[in-house]
Design an enzyme around this catalytic site. Structure first.
Site, short mmCIF file in Angstrom:
data_model
loop_
_atom_site.label_atom_id
_atom_site.label_comp_id
_atom_site.label_asym_id
_atom_site.label_seq_id
_atom_site.Cartn_x
_atom_site.Cartn_y
_atom_site.Cartn_z
N ASP A 234 0.79 -1.22 0.00
CA ASP A 234 0.00 0.00 0.00
C ASP A 234 0.82 1.28 0.00
OD1 ASP A 234 -2.42 1.65 0.45
OD2 ASP A 234 -1.47 2.00 2.38
N ASP B 6 4.44 0.57 4.16
CA ASP B 6 4.31 -0.67 4.92
C ASP B 6 4.33 -1.87 3.98
OD1 ASP B 6 1.86 -0.44 3.66
OD2 ASP B 6 0.78 0.15 5.47
N TYR C 84 -7.88 2.47 6.62
CA TYR C 84 -8.67 2.98 5.50
C TYR C 84 -10.16 2.78 5.76
CZ TYR C 84 -4.44 3.55 2.72
OH TYR C 84 -3.21 3.96 2.25
N GLU D 24 5.22 9.96 3.90
CA GLU D 24 4.94 8.60 3.45
C GLU D 24 4.28 8.60 2.08
OE1 GLU D 24 3.11 4.35 5.02
OE2 GLU D 24 2.38 6.20 5.94
#
Length: 489
Positions: free
Chosen positions: A81, A84, A233, A472
């Site tokens: 994703d 991670d 999410y 990120e």
């Protein structure tokens, strides 16, 4: 999701934006083609599973080759994703839809830059996974990996030891949003592949139809069934995914059934302030607005309602609306404080796509504060792309590997740990934090093409690996930017 609103008047924002654009450093001659090429390399760095012989990001290796084994289903492949080692189906499907939309709208531009094949490869790496994740009409696997344990460790995907449970939705555990978004991805991808692999396109549209029916028959948000996803999410609803899926199925099949659904169902999604992985109403509104623009002499009140809502969002993005999007002092469209680049590239994509639709129909867009032509919208999309690629107060490219001044320490496990190709010594859960996460040196592997979360609302950025909010990269930031770059290149 909470959303920021601009409290200033239209005229103030318009004049402020003009001053900003005139005073900010400009990157005349930005090499959008180079940025496009690099953006697609990012997806190769995010690949899970057995890597193909033509893999170009060579610091990566095979990983997660037993995904799905707990459920006796092959769930290898797909994409990690963000920073991670999780596979979250909800944002992965949205990213895939946006990549496919990019291919459908700007196929000739992608071919001109010799990137069309790479876009199709990026789409197929996801859709091959979705096909495996949809083994029965009313079953869809929507996540692989345990979010809490994954985030508690800092490990390379190639030798991670964290649990890899498989999570699914089904008739007893529904998730209309997840099923609807995956249906949209499959339908959009079928259009992208239709001229090049008709059998594969038909396979995709078959899955899309089944998933749409599954979503309609079993309403509910997916994180009520896949509770682990709720911490990462969560979904605010599922009606937007049903609209989005129906719009793509209509475009892919031309079947009146899907248009009837869109015109008969209550509402249009109303006035929206963002377009992103959790809110696709704007995307659906834009697709349906295209139909309204093309139906000369065939007025339909409901299609016009969708068009009006699409143009409400667009006018606010170009600072000519009634609730204009906030703009940073350096000229960046500013939506929300956490990873604002989840929203700026999608908004820019909408401007570029709508510019194309206006140009094709020789129509302008009438905003509350003025009339805009197709070229004006494309210009605004280009301004945002320029900011992201270096035309900003820090003169910094927020795409890793583009230009000379770009983030060197994005929050990303694989990029921040020595490549398994250079050291096969396993990196442990805590050892990764001690030796790599907290290491002040730049990442040893360049995550080429990644977009970090972006600067704060006053254009500040610190390039700290520990700054998850701004540093990120994620799939859903880069996917839409591919289309923007194709449009302006």
């Amino acid at each position: 999701m909470s959303q920021l609103r601009s409290g200033s008047s239209q005229c103030l924002w318009t004049s402020t934006l003009l001053i900003v654009l005139l005073s900010m450093p400009m990157t005349h001659g930005t090499n959008y083609g180079e940025a496009l090429t690099k953006s697609l390399l990012y997806f190769e760095a995010q690949r899970s599973g057995k890597l193909p012989p033509n893999q170009r990001v060579n610091w990566r290796g095979d990983s997660a080759l037993r995904d799905g084994s707990d459920a006796h289903v092959d769930l290898t492949g797909g994409y990690y994703d963000a920073g991670d080692n999780m596979k979250f189906g909800f944002p992965m499907a949205f990213t895939t839809t946006m990549l496919a939309w990019s291919s459908v709208e700007w196929e000739s531009e992608l071919k001109a830059h010799k990137e069309h094949r790479n876009v199709l490869d990026a789409i197929k790496w996801a859709t091959d996974y979705f096909i495996k994740a949809h083994p029965e009409p009313n079953v869809l696997y929507g996540q692989v990996g345990d979010g809490k344990s994954d985030h508690a460790c800092w490990m390379r995907p190639e030798d991670m030891t964290t649990p890899r449970p498989s999570y699914r939705i089904d008739a007893q555990h529904p998730g209309a949003d997840l099923a609807g978004e995956t249906a949209a991805a499959m339908a959009a991808a079928s259009l992208a592949f239709r001229k090049y692999d008709e059998a594969y396109a038909e396979e995709l549209i078959g899955h899309a139809k089944d998933l749409f029916e599954f979503a309609k028959a079993y309403p509910g948000v997916y994180h009520s069934s896949i509770t682990d996803a709720g911490a990462f999410y969560p979904s605010s609803g599922y009606q937007d995914e049903l609209f989005w899926a129906a719009a793509w199925l209509h475009r892919a099949t031309k079947s009146q059934t899907y248009l009837d659904y869109l015109t008969d169902v209550y509402g249009t999604g109303g006035q929206r302030t963002v377009f992103a992985w959790d809110d696709k109403f704007v995307g659906a509104q834009v697709l349906i607005a295209k139909l309204a623009l093309e139906r000369e002499g065939m007025f339909n009140d409901k299609l016009e309602d969708y068009k009006n809502m699409a143009e409400y969002f667009i006018c606010n993005c170009v600072q000519m609306g009634s609730n204009n999007v906030k703009v940073t002092p350096g000229g960046l469209l500013w939506f929300l404080p956490w990873n604002n680049f989840q929203y700026t590239p999608t908004a820019s994509f909408v401007l570029a796509a709508y510019s194309k639709y206006l140009n094709a129909t020789k129509k302008p867009i009438d905003c509350p504060s003025g009339t805009f032509e197709a070229a004006d919208l494309l210009h605004h999309a280009r301004v945002q792309a320029d900011y992201i690629l270096g035309s900003n107060p820090k003169s910094m490219s927020y795409m890793v590997g583009f230009g000379t001044n770009y983030p060197k320490s994005p929050h990303h496990r694989g990029a921040s740990i020595v490549s398994i190709k250079n050291s096969s010594t396993p990196v442990t859960c805590t050892g990764g934090f001690n030796d790599w996460y907290n290491n002040p040196a730049p990442n040893p592997n360049e995550l080429t093409g990644a977009l970090v979360g972006g600067p704060n609302e006053i254009d500040g950025y610190g390039d700290e690996r520990t700054d998850i909010q701004h540093g990120e990269p994620g799939l859903s930031t880069v996917g839409p930017f591919v289309g923007v770059l194709a449009a302006v290149a």
